[in-house]
Motif scaffolding. Sequence first.
Motif, PDB file in Angstrom:
ATOM      1  N   ALA A 189     -29.061  71.726   2.409  1.00 14.42           N
ATOM      2  CA  ALA A 189     -29.698  71.790   3.730  1.00 14.42           C
ATOM      3  C   ALA A 189     -30.916  72.703   3.700  1.00 14.42           C
ATOM      4  CB  ALA A 189     -28.697  72.271   4.778  1.00 14.42           C
ATOM      5  N   VAL A 190     -30.776  73.865   3.052  1.00 15.84           N
ATOM      6  CA  VAL A 190     -31.896  74.813   2.978  1.00 15.84           C
ATOM      7  C   VAL A 190     -33.037  74.220   2.157  1.00 15.84           C
ATOM      8  CG1 VAL A 190     -32.632  77.056   2.105  1.00 15.84           C
ATOM      9  CG2 VAL A 190     -30.441  76.838   3.300  1.00 15.84           C
ATOM     10  N   GLU A 191     -32.706  73.642   1.004  1.00 11.80           N
ATOM     11  CA  GLU A 191     -33.761  73.099   0.149  1.00 11.80           C
ATOM     12  C   GLU A 191     -34.479  71.936   0.818  1.00 11.80           C
ATOM     13  OE1 GLU A 191     -34.390  73.346  -3.565  1.00 11.80           O
ATOM     14  OE2 GLU A 191     -32.698  74.518  -4.281  1.00 11.80           O
ATOM     15  N   PHE A 192     -33.731  71.066   1.482  1.00 10.09           N
ATOM     16  CA  PHE A 192     -34.379  69.943   2.143  1.00 10.09           C
ATOM     17  C   PHE A 192     -35.095  70.386   3.408  1.00 10.09           C
ATOM     18  CE2 PHE A 192     -31.924  67.357  -0.752  1.00 10.09           C
ATOM     19  CZ  PHE A 192     -32.760  66.272  -0.961  1.00 10.09           C
ATOM     20  N   TYR A 193     -34.643  71.443   4.042  1.00 12.86           N
ATOM     21  CA  TYR A 193     -35.425  72.048   5.130  1.00 12.86           C
ATOM     22  C   TYR A 193     -36.812  72.397   4.612  1.00 12.86           C
ATOM     23  CZ  TYR A 193     -37.221  75.713   8.192  1.00 12.86           C
ATOM     24  OH  TYR A 193     -38.032  76.470   9.001  1.00 12.86           O
ATOM     25  N   ASP A 194     -36.852  73.067   3.468  1.00 13.84           N
ATOM     26  CA  ASP A 194     -38.125  73.455   2.879  1.00 13.84           C
ATOM     27  C   ASP A 194     -39.006  72.234   2.617  1.00 13.84           C
ATOM     28  OD1 ASP A 194     -36.990  75.933   2.922  1.00 13.84           O
ATOM     29  OD2 ASP A 194     -36.741  76.112   0.759  1.00 13.84           O
ATOM     30  N   PHE A 195     -38.396  71.192   2.072  1.00 15.69           N
ATOM     31  CA  PHE A 195     -39.142  69.995   1.695  1.00 15.69           C
ATOM     32  C   PHE A 195     -39.624  69.240   2.928  1.00 15.69           C
ATOM     33  CE2 PHE A 195     -39.696  65.968  -0.728  1.00 15.69           C
ATOM     34  CZ  PHE A 195     -40.347  66.482  -1.836  1.00 15.69           C
TER      35      PHE A 195
ATOM     36  N   LEU B 282     -36.512  79.160  -6.287  1.00 14.70           N
ATOM     37  CA  LEU B 282     -37.870  78.660  -6.507  1.00 14.70           C
ATOM     38  C   LEU B 282     -38.403  77.944  -5.267  1.00 14.70           C
ATOM     39  CD1 LEU B 282     -40.318  77.993  -8.256  1.00 14.70           C
ATOM     40  CD2 LEU B 282     -39.035  76.028  -9.164  1.00 14.70           C
ATOM     41  N   THR B 283     -37.592  77.059  -4.695  1.00 12.53           N
ATOM     42  CA  THR B 283     -38.053  76.299  -3.529  1.00 12.53           C
ATOM     43  C   THR B 283     -38.297  77.212  -2.338  1.00 12.53           C
ATOM     44  OG1 THR B 283     -36.731  74.428  -4.319  1.00 12.53           O
ATOM     45  CG2 THR B 283     -37.557  74.307  -2.070  1.00 12.53           C
ATOM     46  N   GLY B 284     -37.399  78.169  -2.117  1.00 10.35           N
ATOM     47  CA  GLY B 284     -37.560  79.079  -0.987  1.00 10.35           C
ATOM     48  C   GLY B 284     -38.834  79.907  -1.080  1.00 10.35           C
ATOM     49  N   CYS B 285     -39.111  80.446  -2.258  1.00  5.99           N
ATOM     50  CA  CYS B 285     -40.319  81.269  -2.428  1.00  5.99           C
ATOM     51  C   CYS B 285     -41.588  80.432  -2.236  1.00  5.99           C
ATOM     52  CB  CYS B 285     -40.328  81.914  -3.808  1.00  5.99           C
ATOM     53  SG  CYS B 285     -39.071  83.208  -4.031  1.00  5.99           S
ATOM     54  N   ALA B 286     -41.598  79.217  -2.780  1.00  4.04           N
ATOM     55  CA  ALA B 286     -42.771  78.356  -2.644  1.00  4.04           C
ATOM     56  C   ALA B 286     -43.012  77.989  -1.185  1.00  4.04           C
ATOM     57  CB  ALA B 286     -42.600  77.094  -3.485  1.00  4.04           C
ATOM     58  N   THR B 287     -41.933  77.758  -0.443  1.00  2.14           N
ATOM     59  CA  THR B 287     -42.075  77.363   0.962  1.00  2.14           C
ATOM     60  C   THR B 287     -42.630  78.503   1.805  1.00  2.14           C
ATOM     61  OG1 THR B 287     -40.214  75.852   0.693  1.00  2.14           O
ATOM     62  CG2 THR B 287     -40.863  76.391   2.943  1.00  2.14           C
ATOM     63  N   VAL B 288     -42.120  79.701   1.603  1.00  2.50           N
ATOM     64  CA  VAL B 288     -42.653  80.855   2.333  1.00  2.50           C
ATOM     65  C   VAL B 288     -44.138  81.028   2.025  1.00  2.50           C
ATOM     66  CG1 VAL B 288     -42.544  83.364   2.575  1.00  2.50           C
ATOM     67  CG2 VAL B 288     -40.432  82.032   2.452  1.00  2.50           C
ATOM     68  N   ALA B 289     -44.508  80.812   0.781  1.00  8.71           N
ATOM     69  CA  ALA B 289     -45.911  80.973   0.394  1.00  8.71           C
ATOM     70  C   ALA B 289     -46.814  79.953   1.075  1.00  8.71           C
ATOM     71  CB  ALA B 289     -46.046  80.871  -1.125  1.00  8.71           C
TER      72      ALA B 289
ATOM     73  N   PRO C 121     -42.099  77.897  10.738  1.00 11.01           N
ATOM     74  CA  PRO C 121     -40.978  77.279  10.009  1.00 11.01           C
ATOM     75  C   PRO C 121     -40.999  77.565   8.512  1.00 11.01           C
ATOM     76  CG  PRO C 121     -41.965  75.721  11.545  1.00 11.01           C
ATOM     77  CD  PRO C 121     -42.869  76.905  11.497  1.00 11.01           C
ATOM     78  N   PHE C 122     -42.193  77.726   7.942  1.00 15.63           N
ATOM     79  CA  PHE C 122     -42.288  78.045   6.517  1.00 15.63           C
ATOM     80  C   PHE C 122     -41.815  79.473   6.252  1.00 15.63           C
ATOM     81  CE2 PHE C 122     -45.230  74.549   7.070  1.00 15.63           C
ATOM     82  CZ  PHE C 122     -45.009  73.774   5.941  1.00 15.63           C
ATOM     83  N   TRP C 123     -42.178  80.397   7.120  1.00 14.92           N
ATOM     84  CA  TRP C 123     -41.725  81.784   6.951  1.00 14.92           C
ATOM     85  C   TRP C 123     -40.213  81.891   7.114  1.00 14.92           C
ATOM     86  CZ3 TRP C 123     -45.991  83.614  10.839  1.00 14.92           C
ATOM     87  CH2 TRP C 123     -47.234  83.543  10.204  1.00 14.92           C
TER      88      TRP C 123
ATOM     89  N   ALA D 191     -38.062  79.966   6.106  1.00 14.67           N
ATOM     90  CA  ALA D 191     -37.369  79.500   4.901  1.00 14.67           C
ATOM     91  C   ALA D 191     -36.853  80.660   4.059  1.00 14.67           C
ATOM     92  CB  ALA D 191     -38.308  78.628   4.061  1.00 14.67           C
ATOM     93  N   GLY D 192     -37.500  81.804   4.119  1.00 12.62           N
ATOM     94  CA  GLY D 192     -37.039  82.948   3.341  1.00 12.62           C
ATOM     95  C   GLY D 192     -35.659  83.409   3.765  1.00 12.62           C
ATOM     96  N   LEU D 193     -35.417  83.491   5.071  1.00 15.05           N
ATOM     97  CA  LEU D 193     -34.099  83.890   5.569  1.00 15.05           C
ATOM     98  C   LEU D 193     -33.043  82.857   5.219  1.00 15.05           C
ATOM     99  CD1 LEU D 193     -35.106  85.241   9.101  1.00 15.05           C
ATOM    100  CD2 LEU D 193     -34.529  86.575   7.060  1.00 15.05           C
ATOM    101  N   LEU D 194     -33.407  81.570   5.355  1.00 10.01           N
ATOM    102  CA  LEU D 194     -32.442  80.515   5.037  1.00 10.01           C
ATOM    103  C   LEU D 194     -32.079  80.521   3.555  1.00 10.01           C
ATOM    104  CD1 LEU D 194     -33.962  77.602   7.166  1.00 10.01           C
ATOM    105  CD2 LEU D 194     -31.914  78.940   7.671  1.00 10.01           C
ATOM    106  N   ALA D 195     -33.066  80.731   2.703  1.00  9.88           N
ATOM    107  CA  ALA D 195     -32.791  80.764   1.266  1.00  9.88           C
ATOM    108  C   ALA D 195     -31.883  81.940   0.906  1.00  9.88           C
ATOM    109  CB  ALA D 195     -34.097  80.848   0.480  1.00  9.88           C
ATOM    110  N   ALA D 196     -32.106  83.089   1.523  1.00 12.38           N
ATOM    111  CA  ALA D 196     -31.248  84.252   1.254  1.00 12.38           C
ATOM    112  C   ALA D 196     -29.804  83.957   1.656  1.00 12.38           C
ATOM    113  CB  ALA D 196     -31.778  85.467   2.016  1.00 12.38           C
TER     114      ALA D 196
END
Length: 427
Positions: free
Chosen positions: A13-19, A84-91, A182-184, A186-191
């Motif tokens: 869910a988190v990874e596809f949220y990012d995508f 990896l996906t979480g960091c890229a999304t926040v960026a 929403p991109f920012w 992603a960091g909380l969701l990934a954690a």
Amino acid sequence: MRRLAAASLAGTAVEFYDFFVYGTAAALVLGPLFFPTFSPLAGTLAALGTFAVGFLSRPIGSALFGHVGDRYGRRPVMFASLLLTGCATVAVGCVPSYASIGIAAPALLLVLRFLQGLGLGGEWGGAVLLTAEHAPAKRRGLWASFPQIGPSVGFLLANGVMLTLSAVLSDEQFRSWGWRVPFWAAGLLAAGGLLLRSSLAETPQFTELAEAGERASAPLAEVARGHWRLVLLTAGALAVGYAVFYAVSTWALAYGTERLGVSRTVMLGCIMAAVAVKGAVTPFAAMLGDRYGRRPLCLAGCAASAVWMFPMVGLLHTAQPLLMFLGFLGALLAFITMFAVVAAYLPELYEPRVRCTGAAVGYNLAGVLGGALTPIVATAASGGAGSGPPWAVAGYLTLVALLSLGCFALLPETLPVGEEPAEPAPA
């Protein structure tokens, strides 16, 4: 199994949220912000081109992380891919617009989207195998379907945040900074996802392989040498699922807002309602796969997709919320009839020593064929449709469905009715 299923669902869910949050932003705002010198249509096409890059990198990610999964275990894949996906999304949410840094802005988007795709390419294989290889054989389809619910949850989260921001912010505020929130997040969701996965155990099948010294030394080479036909068939078979999903979630969103004049809120609401139903139906479709076999459901889903594409495009063109919802719902129900069972089906097609690589590469190559191209082809085709429905888009999606139907027809069944699935013989 409940804990494993919950952790796999949360992670996907988190990874596809990012995508997905990138796909929604590409359809709504990235064109004018990062490609302002283009026409509106060309800007949307360019933004969707950066969206497609994530699909092109997914097979590379599946090969890299598949090597880790087949050599060192399924568990490490789930941590590294999510990080990896979480960091890229926040960026992505921190990239300045074209007005601030010029051509460097879209270049940075491309790089970060590539990294997103790498992470997601590894995520699916690790999450699915963690549940599938722990699950009892007679309920493998059901338990393995929980990671497949993750994309629905991720889509609803991503678009729910976008919908809320669209509703409470002015158009100027949304385009200025609101789309970045929403991109920012992603960091909380990934954690949170990493925390849930911290106590998971390695799968019994990989542990047995490691103890017996039977791990593949070069999994990708073994897959290319002994399973290349199977990889190509599974990629072609699953292409229709990606094509249908991204036609609904990305192309239809852009077409409805830009060509039909429907508000972002209405379009997102219609799509989200259909995705919510799809997510709720997923485990029930998977149970049918445990009872009647994987292949029959895949064939039925392909056939339904081929039949429904023209009605879906016609219903979309009405710009009426209820009719658009029904069009999207029919398409996504056909989609999930297939994709609810593939999480069990693909691993059963490959022997355990190369399963993480083979299943993930086939699954993500399908994303290139169906997901990367569909929003671009559909946007270009609908651009010349005049005032009538974009039937060329429906024709394209129908052809993809027929191609996938032929590929599924050539694949074997892995679950004879009334029997437990047998492990594939070594190649």
